[in-house]
Design an enzyme around this catalytic site. Structure first.
Site, PDB file in Angstrom:
ATOM      1  CE  LYS A 109      -3.969   1.875   2.641  1.00 31.49           C
ATOM      2  NZ  LYS A 109      -4.739   1.748   3.900  1.00 31.49           N
ATOM      3  CB  SER A 127      -7.986   3.890   2.877  1.00 35.16           C
ATOM      4  OG  SER A 127      -7.134   3.197   3.786  1.00 35.16           O
ATOM      5  CB  SER A 163      -8.199   0.978   5.668  1.00 33.30           C
ATOM      6  OG  SER A 163      -8.972   2.140   5.656  1.00 33.30           O
TER       7      SER A 163
END
Ligand code: GLN
EC number: 6.3.5.7
Length: 500
Positions: A81, A156, A180
């Site tokens: 990420k 997210s 997330s």
């Protein structure tokens, strides 16, 4: 095991590489080729590092050929990420304010991935600074859900989840501040784990809400997640909130769970979660309840527990997280990193800072900064931030009490399946509701996983397993047990994604 490399689990690939049936270069190339073939459609990656990944793969192959004993995931590629700092690789947290920033150092978890000899495929898309539940707040582009490209992949960490769901990576790293990792896992039919807060290092994570941020694994099943969990976890003196305790035995627990025996395991269902179920879609509740029935068939005992403060978790989070964010994001001033606007000799330093922040932050990030600054301002800090911290303590006490009588707590991961683009961007509260069931865990700091449990309207549903602080192993055990009741992993039933 199938013929396609990309269909194999990380555990299978690691064994293939270790035992010489496949090279890491072949494995890494297969995933890079898959990215080239489908990411024009899915858009999970902000940056792909073909050369860097293949260089690491070649080193692994040489080491295997030389008879070296490498770690349990050596040679298995991974996506990271974009909120995790990677030396020499662009890191933006999907924000314009960090566009073009190349970090001069590695996050602790990046170091551990490298020490485990895992090739890094690239950096994945996300909501800007990890604020959001759909990846629509990325400053660059939204990511699509591989199950239905008209829908969001969660957020997210939608990029990491979509990368694993579309088989562009066997494993990925996510971060979970309010859900997330788990929420994107649930809506893409993948496995995601939020470890115990402090169980792994925040050093080198771009900070959102420091008392909540937790990095963790994204995978297709519990065992793969557990293998990655053990690679990245453990004490780090560079993070003052890192816990100096042994890593819970999650791999052993996942293997135990896979035997399909939950005799003697007490699973809590939270009364108030049920009462709040009107927020959840009936199809989600039905899939979740069918999952609970399976767990009972495996020997688990269901116990009703009460967490009266549950209803306050979401509002508490939306005071604490924006407050900490407003403080953390003060560092983006146009001087130290990335973007600088208005530096034309006509503006004062203060104006440059203000113009940079105006141009560099998206609307959701600005909303959080304004909210958090307000909640922390003199005269309001006790009424808002201080009050939220007290409620957080009550939530923690509720869960501590519940865990005195159960080993783990189960719930749906999300109230609804993946929604269509634009469906919730108009009303922030509608977007915040996506984390209704995940946020309570962040409030008490415990571990929780989301494991695919079934479909509703053809879209994946996740079952959440929450554990007590440092009880990560039990969450993996229950998740792996649920997987053992499924003929095929849900992750392997996703429709074949069309190419670019
Ligand atoms: N969706 C939540 C938020 O917008 C949680 C985000 C996260 O876990 N990073 O804050």
């Amino acid at each position: 095991m199938t013929d396609r490399i990309i269909d194999r689990t990380a555990a299978e690939l690691a064994a293939d590489i270790r035992e010489g049936r496949l090279t890491s270069v072949a494995v890494t190339t297969a995933f890079l080729d898959r990215i080239a073939a489908v990411d024009g459609t899915v858009k999970a990656f902000l940056h792909v590092d073909r050369e860097g990944a293949l260089a690491v793969a070649a080193e692994v192959d040489a080491a295997v050929a030389a008879g070296e004993d490498l770690g349990p995931l050596a040679g298995v590629p991974i996506a990271v990420k974009d909120v995790v700092v990677t030396k020499g690789l662009p890191t933006t947290a999907a924000s314009k304010i960090l566009e073009g920033w190349i970090p001069p150092y590695d996050a602790t978890i990046t170091e551990r991935i490298k020490a485990a000899r895992m090739p890094i495929l690239g950096k994945t898309n996300m909501d800007e600074f990890a604020m959001g539940s759909s990846t629509e707040y990325s400053a660059y582009f939204p990511t699509r859900n591989p199950w239905d490209t008209g829908r969001i992949p969660g957020g997210s960490g939608g990029g990491s989840a979509a990368a694993v769901a579309a088989k562009m990576a066997p494993l990925a790293i996510g971060t979970d501040t309010g859900g997330s990792i788990r929420q994107p896992g649930a809506v893409t039919g993948t496995f995601g784990a939020k470890p115990t807060y402090g169980g792994n290092s925040r050093y080198g994570l771009i900070a959102f809400s420091s008392s909540l941020d937790t990095p963790g694994p994204v995978s297709r099943n519990a065992l793969d997640g557990a293998l990655l969990h053990e690679v990245i976890s453990g004490y780090d003196p560079r993070d003052s909130t890192s816990i100096d305790a042994p890593v819970p035995p999650v791999v052993e627990a996942a293997r135990l769970g896979a035997t399909g025996d939950l005799t003697g395991v007490r699973l809590g269902v939270v009364k108030e979660f049920k009462e709040g179920a009107d927020a959840a879609e009936p199809g989600v509740i039905a899939a979740y309840e069918a999952g609970v029935e399976q767990l009972v068939k495996l020997g688990a005992e269901i116990v009703e527990v009460s967490c009266p403060s549950f209803a306050y978790a979401l509002p508490t989070y939306y005071l604490i997280a924006p407050s900490e964010a407003s403080s953390n994001l003060a560092r983006y001033d146009g001087v130290r990193y990335g973007l600088r606007a208005g530096d034309d000799g006509k503006h004062s330093l203060e104006e440059v800072m203000s113009l940079t922040r105006e141009a560099g932050f998206g609307p959701e990030v600005k909303r959080r900064i304004i909210l958090g600054t307000y909640a922390l301002s003199a005269g309001y800090v006790d009424a808002f931030y201080g009050k939220a911290q007290k409620v957080r303590t009550l939530i923690k006490q509720d869960f501590e009490k519940a865990f005195a009588s159960v080993d783990a707590i189960v719930s749906p991961t999300t109230p609804f399946v993946a929604f269509e683009f634009g469906a919730r961007t108009g009303d922030p509260y509608q977007m915040y509701l996506a984390d209704l069931y995940t946020i309570p865990t962040n409030m008490y700091g415990g571990p929780a996983v989301s494991v695919p449990v079934g479909l509703s309207e053809g879209m994946p549903v996740g079952l959440q397993v929450m554990g007590p602080v440092l009880g990560d192993d039990v969450t993996y055990r229950v998740a792996a047990a649920l997987e053992s009741t499924q003929d095929v992993l849900l992750a392997d039933t996703a429709p074949e994604i069309e190419g670019n």
